[in-house]
Design an enzyme around this catalytic site. Structure first.
Site, PDB file in Angstrom:
ATOM      1  N   ARG A   1       0.839  -1.208   0.000  1.00  0.00           N
ATOM      2  CA  ARG A   1       0.000   0.000   0.000  1.00  0.00           C
ATOM      3  C   ARG A   1       0.872   1.255   0.000  1.00  0.00           C
ATOM      4  O   ARG A   1       1.868   1.320   0.727  1.00  0.00           O
ATOM      5  CB  ARG A   1      -0.929   0.014   1.219  1.00  0.00           C
ATOM      6  CG  ARG A   1      -1.954  -1.097   1.152  1.00  0.00           C
ATOM      7  CD  ARG A   1      -3.060  -0.994   2.175  1.00  0.00           C
ATOM      8  NE  ARG A   1      -3.727  -2.279   2.222  1.00  0.00           N
ATOM      9  CZ  ARG A   1      -4.583  -2.726   1.300  1.00  0.00           C
ATOM     10  NH1 ARG A   1      -4.928  -1.948   0.287  1.00  0.00           N
ATOM     11  NH2 ARG A   1      -5.109  -3.929   1.392  1.00  0.00           N
ATOM     12  N   ASP A   2       0.469   2.233  -0.807  1.00  0.00           N
ATOM     13  CA  ASP A   2       1.202   3.507  -0.844  1.00  0.00           C
ATOM     14  C   ASP A   2       1.074   4.193   0.519  1.00  0.00           C
ATOM     15  O   ASP A   2      -0.002   4.210   1.130  1.00  0.00           O
ATOM     16  CB  ASP A   2       0.636   4.412  -1.951  1.00  0.00           C
ATOM     17  CG  ASP A   2       1.586   5.535  -2.292  1.00  0.00           C
ATOM     18  OD1 ASP A   2       2.177   5.509  -3.390  1.00  0.00           O
ATOM     19  OD2 ASP A   2       1.752   6.454  -1.453  1.00  0.00           O
TER      20      ASP A   2
ATOM     21  N   ASN B   1       5.153   6.273 -13.713  1.00  0.00           N
ATOM     22  CA  ASN B   1       5.852   7.526 -13.966  1.00  0.00           C
ATOM     23  C   ASN B   1       7.303   7.208 -14.315  1.00  0.00           C
ATOM     24  O   ASN B   1       7.914   6.319 -13.709  1.00  0.00           O
ATOM     25  CB  ASN B   1       5.805   8.425 -12.721  1.00  0.00           C
ATOM     26  CG  ASN B   1       4.379   8.830 -12.361  1.00  0.00           C
ATOM     27  OD1 ASN B   1       3.553   9.033 -13.248  1.00  0.00           O
ATOM     28  ND2 ASN B   1       4.084   8.932 -11.075  1.00  0.00           N
TER      29      ASN B   1
ATOM     30  N   VAL C   1      10.522   8.165  -6.835  1.00  0.00           N
ATOM     31  CA  VAL C   1      11.342   7.063  -6.312  1.00  0.00           C
ATOM     32  C   VAL C   1      12.025   6.351  -7.490  1.00  0.00           C
ATOM     33  O   VAL C   1      11.348   5.810  -8.366  1.00  0.00           O
ATOM     34  CB  VAL C   1      10.481   6.065  -5.495  1.00  0.00           C
ATOM     35  CG1 VAL C   1      11.329   4.893  -5.013  1.00  0.00           C
ATOM     36  CG2 VAL C   1       9.806   6.762  -4.313  1.00  0.00           C
TER      37      VAL C   1
ATOM     38  N   HIS D   1       8.267   1.282 -10.694  1.00  0.00           N
ATOM     39  CA  HIS D   1       7.053   0.903  -9.955  1.00  0.00           C
ATOM     40  C   HIS D   1       5.814   1.297 -10.735  1.00  0.00           C
ATOM     41  O   HIS D   1       5.823   2.247 -11.515  1.00  0.00           O
ATOM     42  CB  HIS D   1       7.028   1.533  -8.558  1.00  0.00           C
ATOM     43  CG  HIS D   1       7.168   3.023  -8.547  1.00  0.00           C
ATOM     44  ND1 HIS D   1       8.388   3.653  -8.661  1.00  0.00           N
ATOM     45  CD2 HIS D   1       6.246   4.023  -8.459  1.00  0.00           C
ATOM     46  CE1 HIS D   1       8.216   4.971  -8.620  1.00  0.00           C
ATOM     47  NE2 HIS D   1       6.914   5.226  -8.507  1.00  0.00           N
TER      48      HIS D   1
END
Ligand code: 5GP
Ligand code: ZN
Length: 113
Positions: free
Chosen positions: A28-29, A86, A95, A99
């Site tokens: 989870r973010d 992204n 980051v 991902h």
């Protein structure tokens, strides 16, 4: 090992892991932008989509398949969801470990920034 996501993979930084196998993990973010906001990553440190080599390109297909399963499991599949990767500074990547975001559980904007 300075990479935050590598530290999540190794367990050095705690996270709410919702899926893991030998190649991919999902968690989870920490700052969710939707009721369902998961991060799906390869265990292997790959800087970004732009750094994906030919040998690793199948990983992204696996990440999509896993995200689709997780969307169902999280109850986001029926009404729709979004997968986002992204890439690089202007692509909004903060980051530097490849991902994918899975966002769902609410109506998402039809603009992409
Ligand atoms: P990016 O902008 O790089 O595509 O997205 C990085 C995402 O990782 C952000 O949504 C951010 O909230 C999330 N994130 C950053 N650090 C951590 C962390 O330590 N734990 C978790 N669970 N998520 C994180
Ligand atoms: Zn990493």
């Amino acid at each position: 090992m300075a990479c935050i996501f590598c530290q999540i993979v190794s367990g050095r930084i705690p996270s709410d892991i919702v899926y893991q196998d030998e190649e991919v993990i999902a968690f989870r973010d920490i700052k969710p932008q939707a009721p369902v906001h998961l991060i799906i990553i390869p265990r292997k440190h790959i800087l970004s989509l732009a750094h994906l080599s030919e040998v690793d390109s199948a990983l992204v297909g696996r990440m999509v398949a896993i995200a689709n399963q997780l969307a169902k499991k999280e109850g986001a599949a029926q009404n729709g969801y979004r997968l986002v990767i992204n890439c690089g500074e202007q692509g909004g990547q903060l980051v530097p470990h490849l991902h994918m975001h899975l966002l769902g559980g609410r109506g998402l904007s039809d603009t992409l920034g």
